[in-house]
Design an enzyme around this catalytic site. Structure first.
Site, short mmCIF file in Angstrom:
data_model
loop_
_atom_site.label_atom_id
_atom_site.label_comp_id
_atom_site.label_asym_id
_atom_site.label_seq_id
_atom_site.Cartn_x
_atom_site.Cartn_y
_atom_site.Cartn_z
N CYS A 263 -7.24 -26.83 3.10
CA CYS A 263 -7.93 -26.64 4.38
C CYS A 263 -6.94 -26.74 5.52
O CYS A 263 -7.30 -27.02 6.67
CB CYS A 263 -9.07 -27.63 4.54
SG CYS A 263 -8.54 -29.35 4.53
N PHE B 29 -10.05 -36.28 -4.76
CA PHE B 29 -10.42 -36.32 -3.34
C PHE B 29 -11.93 -36.07 -3.21
O PHE B 29 -12.37 -35.19 -2.49
CB PHE B 29 -9.62 -35.27 -2.53
CG PHE B 29 -8.14 -35.29 -2.76
CD1 PHE B 29 -7.35 -36.21 -2.09
CD2 PHE B 29 -7.54 -34.41 -3.66
CE1 PHE B 29 -5.96 -36.23 -2.29
CE2 PHE B 29 -6.17 -34.42 -3.87
CZ PHE B 29 -5.38 -35.33 -3.19
N1 SAH Z 1 -14.18 -32.85 -1.72
C1 SAH Z 1 -14.86 -33.60 -0.68
C2 SAH Z 1 -14.15 -33.60 0.64
C3 SAH Z 1 -12.74 -34.11 0.57
S1 SAH Z 1 -12.15 -34.78 2.06
C4 SAH Z 1 -16.29 -33.09 -0.55
O1 SAH Z 1 -16.66 -32.17 -1.28
O2 SAH Z 1 -17.03 -33.61 0.29
C5 SAH Z 1 -10.68 -35.53 1.55
C6 SAH Z 1 -10.84 -36.85 0.84
O3 SAH Z 1 -9.58 -37.23 0.36
C7 SAH Z 1 -11.33 -38.01 1.69
O4 SAH Z 1 -12.49 -38.55 1.11
C8 SAH Z 1 -10.18 -39.03 1.68
O5 SAH Z 1 -10.65 -40.37 1.57
C9 SAH Z 1 -9.46 -38.65 0.43
N2 SAH Z 1 -8.02 -38.91 0.37
C10 SAH Z 1 -7.08 -38.65 1.30
N3 SAH Z 1 -5.84 -38.92 0.82
C11 SAH Z 1 -6.02 -39.37 -0.45
C12 SAH Z 1 -5.13 -39.80 -1.48
N4 SAH Z 1 -3.80 -39.77 -1.31
N5 SAH Z 1 -5.65 -40.18 -2.66
C13 SAH Z 1 -6.99 -40.18 -2.85
N6 SAH Z 1 -7.87 -39.77 -1.92
C14 SAH Z 1 -7.40 -39.37 -0.74
#
Ligand code: SAH
Length: 396
Positions: free
Chosen positions: A340, A227
């Protein structure tokens, strides 16, 4: 001013300075009030409790602006609260020099429904309640005066506005954006911030301290960042001399931004970075069946449980990714894992992780308990503000 009279006993949470009045606490509204208007909140026996913004459409019927009888809720009130909030960051030694910093964190800064993040000379504002909406001009004026920013960009496109009967609003409300995509420096790494179409206000500032810790722990380790969004943790890991960093996200624009961020930091070894567009739940299984292993894994998923009602399903999702996280770690490896979700408390999160470790057949110990950075303070009376929780766990 209209009076919001509470049911007997429902003054208790307000006396503890918790700022929300739920629908079930309201006996009646005496007089007329439009959404966002200020109402005087009184107990069943007429005792004054404070002044609040009226949100007739929301389950949170009123949000307290003040508990003091001698404070008037007017333009000057908002300018003062905004200035105080900005000053708290400016006088905090760890925040004063940050180019990306949260200036207003809602309830915890005495400003329910109001979020403001500064990225260099631009402030991004998000209003999520009827009361905040009513005072928008005062809030904007307060932000401009307190920061001297060149632009205020509004990102009031959060879904929670719907609960207040408010539609989305986005765009410049003061000045002009100097560039479509801004740049900040976080822990010595340059990162782009797309305030127009990025998530939330454009960047997840709350993870600043935890990204720094990732950099420190990543030295000499192979890293998997799940993520990854625009690569915040990935770039810190590279800056900390990780031997390799595999970053996974389902969003192609986020990964593109991650690659651009890496290119903006020529001091980092781009040859150690790999980006993968995939669903993390599937990717973790694929990595396991390929026999891949890592020395440090970051799991920073989106909010699986917006409220306690979603806790069961969310718990299973957290268990799943953390189980695979543990399975993919080398002996001595570290899992940096976050939630979160407001609906998942620290105690429950820790239980989920203990279950995942046990199913993975590993012993894990807590090295660090993690939370949002100091520009996302948690009001002691508002435990709901403590949404981000994380643990750095070492196995083997
Ligand atoms: N760690 C990041 C923030 C994460 S926000 C930072 O430090 O800035 C959550 C992220 O998860 C988003 O970018 C979204 O696109 C991604 N996401 C959501 N569901 C997902 C999934 N099932 N598989 C992969 N990515 C996912």
């Amino acid at each position: 001013m209209s009076k919001l009279v509470l049911n007997p006993g429902k003054e208790r949470s307000l006396l503890r300075r918790h700022p929300w009045v739920f629908a079930g606490s309201v006996a009646r509204l005496e007089g007329r009030a439009r959404p966002g208007d200020t109402v005087e909140v009184v107990a069943d026996d007429g005792r004054f409790l404070g002044r609040a913004a009226w949100s007739p459409e929301s389950q949170i019927r009123a949000r307290m602006w003040s508990f003091a009888a001698d404070i008037t809720i007017d333009h000057a009130f908002f300018k003062r609260r905004v200035a105080e909030s900005v000053a708290r960051r400016a006088t905090h030694p760890l925040l004063a020099d940050e180019s990306g910093v949260r200036l207003i964190h809602g309830e915890s800064d005495g400003l329910p429904g109001i979020i403001a993040d500064r990225f260099g000379d631009v402030v991004v504002m998000q209003l999520t309640s009827a009361g905040a909406e009513k005072w928008r001009e005062a809030i904007i004026a307060g932000l401009v005066q307190a920061t001297g920013c060149t632009a205020v960009y509004e990102r009031s496109d959060s879904e929670v506005r719907g609960l207040e009967g408010l539609g989305p609003k986005t765009g410049c409300v003061h000045g002009e954006l100097p560039e479509a995509v801004l740049t900040i420096v976080e822990n010595g790494v340059r990162m782009e911030v797309d305030v127009i179409s990025g998530h939330k206000t454009g960047f997840y500032l709350d993870q600043r301290d935890n990204r720094r810790l990732t950099g420190v722990l990543a030295a000499g380790r192979s890293v998997l960042n799940c993520f990854c969004y625009t690569g915040g943790f990935s770039l810190q890991a590279l800056a900390g001399d990780a031997t390799s960093v595999l970053s996974i996200d389902s969003s192609a624009p986020a990964l593109d931004a991650g690659r651009r961020n890496l290119a903006m930091n020529p001091q980092l070894d781009a040859g150690r970075a790999e980006w993968l567009q995939a669903d993390v739940f599937e990717a973790l299984r694929a990595l396991k069946s390929e026999g891949r292993r890592f020395d440090l894994i970051v799991l920073d998923p989106p909010k699986f449980a917006p409220s306690a009602a979603h806790a069961d399903r969310a718990s299973r999702a957290y268990k799943d990714i953390n189980l695979f996280g543990f399975r993919l770690l080398n002996p001595g490896g570290i899992l940096m894992t976050y939630s979160c979700s407001g609906g998942i408390g620290l105690e429950l999160f820790q239980k989920i992780l203990a279950g995942a470790a046990s199913d993975a057949g590993v012993d894990a110990r807590i090295l660090h308990r993690l939370a949002a950075a100091a520009d996302h303070p948690v009001g002691l009376a508002v435990p709901e503000g403590e949404y981000l929780k994380g643990l750095a766990l070492q196995v083997g």
